[in-house]
Design a protein around this motif. Structure first.
Motif, PDB file in Angstrom:
ATOM      1  N   ASP A  32      33.621 -37.832  44.380  1.00  0.00           N
ATOM      2  CA  ASP A  32      33.417 -37.368  45.749  1.00  0.00           C
ATOM      3  C   ASP A  32      31.973 -37.594  46.205  1.00  0.00           C
ATOM      4  OD1 ASP A  32      34.270 -36.048  48.187  1.00  0.00           O
ATOM      5  OD2 ASP A  32      33.080 -34.338  47.501  1.00  0.00           O
ATOM      6  N   GLU A  33      31.009 -37.287  45.319  1.00  0.00           N
ATOM      7  CA  GLU A  33      29.598 -37.493  45.654  1.00  0.00           C
ATOM      8  C   GLU A  33      29.284 -38.978  45.840  1.00  0.00           C
ATOM      9  OE1 GLU A  33      27.769 -33.630  43.270  1.00  0.00           O
ATOM     10  OE2 GLU A  33      27.988 -35.552  42.225  1.00  0.00           O
ATOM     11  N   ARG A  34      29.857 -39.824  44.988  1.00  0.00           N
ATOM     12  CA  ARG A  34      29.620 -41.268  45.107  1.00  0.00           C
ATOM     13  C   ARG A  34      30.211 -41.825  46.396  1.00  0.00           C
ATOM     14  NH1 ARG A  34      30.719 -42.114  38.908  1.00  0.00           N
ATOM     15  NH2 ARG A  34      28.577 -41.948  38.184  1.00  0.00           N
ATOM     16  N   ILE A  35      31.425 -41.389  46.737  1.00  0.00           N
ATOM     17  CA  ILE A  35      32.061 -41.867  47.967  1.00  0.00           C
ATOM     18  C   ILE A  35      31.273 -41.407  49.185  1.00  0.00           C
ATOM     19  CG2 ILE A  35      34.100 -41.604  49.434  1.00  0.00           C
ATOM     20  CD1 ILE A  35      35.800 -41.708  46.901  1.00  0.00           C
ATOM     21  N   THR A  36      30.835 -40.152  49.183  1.00  0.00           N
ATOM     22  CA  THR A  36      30.032 -39.635  50.299  1.00  0.00           C
ATOM     23  C   THR A  36      28.747 -40.437  50.452  1.00  0.00           C
ATOM     24  OG1 THR A  36      30.945 -37.416  50.019  1.00  0.00           O
ATOM     25  CG2 THR A  36      28.856 -37.596  51.204  1.00  0.00           C
ATOM     26  N   ALA A  37      28.060 -40.707  49.336  1.00  0.00           N
ATOM     27  CA  ALA A  37      26.819 -41.487  49.385  1.00  0.00           C
ATOM     28  C   ALA A  37      27.098 -42.912  49.866  1.00  0.00           C
ATOM     29  CB  ALA A  37      26.157 -41.509  48.012  1.00  0.00           C
ATOM     30  N   PHE A  38      28.222 -43.490  49.459  1.00  0.00           N
ATOM     31  CA  PHE A  38      28.575 -44.840  49.897  1.00  0.00           C
ATOM     32  C   PHE A  38      28.783 -44.880  51.407  1.00  0.00           C
ATOM     33  CE2 PHE A  38      31.922 -47.884  51.045  1.00  0.00           C
ATOM     34  CZ  PHE A  38      31.290 -49.069  50.697  1.00  0.00           C
ATOM     35  N   TRP A  39      29.558 -43.923  51.951  1.00  0.00           N
ATOM     36  CA  TRP A  39      29.825 -43.921  53.398  1.00  0.00           C
ATOM     37  C   TRP A  39      28.549 -43.668  54.197  1.00  0.00           C
ATOM     38  CZ3 TRP A  39      33.635 -46.692  53.924  1.00  0.00           C
ATOM     39  CH2 TRP A  39      34.851 -46.515  53.298  1.00  0.00           C
ATOM     40  N   ALA A  76      34.416 -59.258  47.286  1.00  0.00           N
ATOM     41  CA  ALA A  76      33.964 -57.863  47.200  1.00  0.00           C
ATOM     42  C   ALA A  76      32.548 -57.801  46.646  1.00  0.00           C
ATOM     43  CB  ALA A  76      34.907 -57.067  46.313  1.00  0.00           C
ATOM     44  N   ASP A  77      31.779 -56.823  47.125  1.00  0.00           N
ATOM     45  CA  ASP A  77      30.425 -56.611  46.614  1.00  0.00           C
ATOM     46  C   ASP A  77      30.457 -55.996  45.219  1.00  0.00           C
ATOM     47  OD1 ASP A  77      28.730 -57.459  48.881  1.00  0.00           O
ATOM     48  OD2 ASP A  77      29.852 -55.884  49.922  1.00  0.00           O
ATOM     49  N   SER A 107      35.267 -45.082  41.099  1.00  0.00           N
ATOM     50  CA  SER A 107      33.986 -44.560  40.627  1.00  0.00           C
ATOM     51  C   SER A 107      33.173 -45.652  39.934  1.00  0.00           C
ATOM     52  CB  SER A 107      34.229 -43.388  39.672  1.00  0.00           C
ATOM     53  OG  SER A 107      33.022 -42.788  39.304  1.00  0.00           O
ATOM     54  N   ARG A 108      33.814 -46.472  39.123  1.00  0.00           N
ATOM     55  CA  ARG A 108      33.105 -47.560  38.443  1.00  0.00           C
ATOM     56  C   ARG A 108      32.579 -48.589  39.437  1.00  0.00           C
ATOM     57  NH1 ARG A 108      37.145 -48.370  33.269  1.00  0.00           N
ATOM     58  NH2 ARG A 108      36.245 -46.655  32.067  1.00  0.00           N
ATOM     59  N   ALA A 109      33.395 -48.956  40.414  1.00  0.00           N
ATOM     60  CA  ALA A 109      32.953 -49.938  41.408  1.00  0.00           C
ATOM     61  C   ALA A 109      31.732 -49.418  42.167  1.00  0.00           C
ATOM     62  CB  ALA A 109      34.094 -50.266  42.371  1.00  0.00           C
ATOM     63  N   LEU A 110      31.733 -48.141  42.529  1.00  0.00           N
ATOM     64  CA  LEU A 110      30.594 -47.561  43.238  1.00  0.00           C
ATOM     65  C   LEU A 110      29.376 -47.447  42.318  1.00  0.00           C
ATOM     66  CD1 LEU A 110      32.417 -44.817  45.311  1.00  0.00           C
ATOM     67  CD2 LEU A 110      31.456 -46.980  46.134  1.00  0.00           C
ATOM     68  N   ARG A 111      29.611 -47.125  41.066  1.00  0.00           N
ATOM     69  CA  ARG A 111      28.508 -47.039  40.106  1.00  0.00           C
ATOM     70  C   ARG A 111      27.850 -48.412  39.928  1.00  0.00           C
ATOM     71  NH1 ARG A 111      31.195 -44.768  35.801  1.00  0.00           N
ATOM     72  NH2 ARG A 111      31.115 -46.667  34.611  1.00  0.00           N
ATOM     73  N   PHE A 112      28.651 -49.480  39.913  1.00  0.00           N
ATOM     74  CA  PHE A 112      28.105 -50.830  39.782  1.00  0.00           C
ATOM     75  C   PHE A 112      27.281 -51.217  41.001  1.00  0.00           C
ATOM     76  CE2 PHE A 112      31.908 -51.907  36.899  1.00  0.00           C
ATOM     77  CZ  PHE A 112      31.228 -51.445  35.788  1.00  0.00           C
ATOM     78  N   LEU A 113      27.523 -50.587  42.140  1.00  0.00           N
ATOM     79  CA  LEU A 113      26.697 -50.825  43.341  1.00  0.00           C
ATOM     80  C   LEU A 113      25.429 -50.002  43.329  1.00  0.00           C
ATOM     81  CD1 LEU A 113      29.067 -51.070  46.454  1.00  0.00           C
ATOM     82  CD2 LEU A 113      27.563 -52.822  45.510  1.00  0.00           C
ATOM     83  N   GLY A 114      25.274 -49.115  42.363  1.00  0.00           N
ATOM     84  CA  GLY A 114      24.055 -48.325  42.259  1.00  0.00           C
ATOM     85  C   GLY A 114      24.216 -46.861  42.594  1.00  0.00           C
ATOM     86  N   PHE A 115      25.414 -46.412  42.909  1.00  0.00           N
ATOM     87  CA  PHE A 115      25.649 -44.997  43.221  1.00  0.00           C
ATOM     88  C   PHE A 115      25.948 -44.261  41.920  1.00  0.00           C
ATOM     89  CE2 PHE A 115      26.710 -47.332  47.048  1.00  0.00           C
ATOM     90  CZ  PHE A 115      25.978 -46.637  47.990  1.00  0.00           C
ATOM     91  N   ARG A 116      24.861 -43.946  41.184  1.00  0.00           N
ATOM     92  CA  ARG A 116      25.012 -43.366  39.844  1.00  0.00           C
ATOM     93  C   ARG A 116      24.972 -41.841  39.869  1.00  0.00           C
ATOM     94  NH1 ARG A 116      24.970 -47.635  36.749  1.00  0.00           N
ATOM     95  NH2 ARG A 116      23.705 -49.426  37.221  1.00  0.00           N
ATOM     96  N   SER A 117      24.046 -41.269  40.592  1.00  0.00           N
ATOM     97  CA  SER A 117      23.963 -39.805  40.619  1.00  0.00           C
ATOM     98  C   SER A 117      23.396 -39.363  41.939  1.00  0.00           C
ATOM     99  CB  SER A 117      23.086 -39.291  39.483  1.00  0.00           C
ATOM    100  OG  SER A 117      21.804 -39.871  39.526  1.00  0.00           O
TER     101      SER A 117
END
Length: 117
Positions: A32-39, A76-77, A107-117
């Motif tokens: 949820d935190e990663r998706i929020t940060a991505f948007w 895809a990025d 979660s893994r796809a977002l983590r690979f974009l840099g959304f780690r914490s």
């Protein structure tokens, strides 16, 4: 005989990034935190986790794709994959293998974009 041999201590340091500390759950971002940060970072972005393959009678593999600009027609990025198997005797997440695999893949796809914490 081996009492006379001295082995020096290895003092070299690894150049690899140390893994996240799993001792403190606050160090790990939730999906949820990663998706929020991505948007927040990419309001026109897109996330797609609809590529689902049933790899066995009770196993699923999910691939998630993330685009920064929302153009889901191009490359895809970032991508992330996950495989999970239904285990009715195990944890709750194992009972919902498809949903868990989708969450992990995103979660893994977002983590690979840099959304780690």
């Amino acid at each position: 005989m081996t009492d006379d041999i001295e082995i020096p201590e290895d003092t070299r340091r690894s150049r690899l990034t140390p893994p996240a500390s799993f001792a403190d759950p606050d160090d790990i971002a939730t999906l949820d935190e990663r998706i929020t940060a991505f948007w927040e970072a990419y309001p026109d972005g897109a996330i797609d986790a609809s590529e689902v393959e049933q790899t066995g009678e009770t196993s699923w593999m999910v691939t998630a794709y993330v685009w920064k600009n929302g153009d889901s027609e191009g490359r895809a990025d970032s991508t992330g994959s996950a495989t999970r198997t239904v285990d009715l005797d195990g944890h709750v997440s194992a009972q919902f293998a498809l949903e868990t695999a989708q969450s992990i893949a995103i979660s893994r796809a977002l983590r690979f974009l840099g959304f780690r914490s």
